[in-house]
Write a protein that holds these residues in place. Structure first.
Motif, PDB file in Angstrom:
ATOM      1  N   UNK A   5     -25.916 -46.911  -4.081  1.00 42.55           N
ATOM      2  CA  UNK A   5     -26.086 -45.814  -5.021  1.00 42.55           C
ATOM      3  C   UNK A   5     -26.234 -46.373  -6.432  1.00 42.55           C
ATOM      4  N   UNK A   6     -27.220 -45.879  -7.142  1.00 41.37           N
ATOM      5  CA  UNK A   6     -27.487 -46.294  -8.513  1.00 41.37           C
ATOM      6  C   UNK A   6     -27.417 -45.075  -9.430  1.00 41.37           C
ATOM      7  N   UNK A   7     -27.155 -45.323 -10.715  1.00 41.77           N
ATOM      8  CA  UNK A   7     -27.196 -44.272 -11.734  1.00 41.77           C
ATOM      9  C   UNK A   7     -28.094 -44.742 -12.863  1.00 41.77           C
ATOM     10  N   UNK A   8     -28.914 -43.835 -13.352  1.00 45.15           N
ATOM     11  CA  UNK A   8     -29.795 -44.127 -14.476  1.00 45.15           C
ATOM     12  C   UNK A   8     -29.047 -43.827 -15.765  1.00 45.15           C
ATOM     13  N   UNK A   9     -28.981 -44.802 -16.646  1.00 43.48           N
ATOM     14  CA  UNK A   9     -28.306 -44.609 -17.931  1.00 43.48           C
ATOM     15  C   UNK A   9     -29.149 -43.770 -18.885  1.00 43.48           C
TER      16      UNK A   9
END
Length: 69
Positions: A5-9
């Protein structure tokens, strides 16, 4: 292959990426095309079947292997 899982800053969206463990930390853009992303720390559960009950007696004292129980 595992899912990370990734999050975009930039836009705050979270998204999943399926890739080999060797590439777990490799940079990846978000679906909107932003490059400023970070991999989130997640717990990984690996099991034979979803919802399966844990098996009994796994060894150790009073786990059935030592003969004391």
């Amino acid at each position: 292959m595992p899912t990370y899982e990734f999050r975009c800053r930039s836009c705050g969206s979270t998204f999943d990426v399926v890739r080999p463990m060797a590439d777990a930390g490799a940079a990846t853009p978000c679906p909107a095309g932003h490059d400023d992303t970070v991999k989130l720390l997640t717990t990984v559960g690996l099991s034979g079947r979803a919802g399966a009950a844990p098996s009994g007696g796994g060894g150790g004292c009073c786990g059935g292997a030592c003969g004391c129980g």
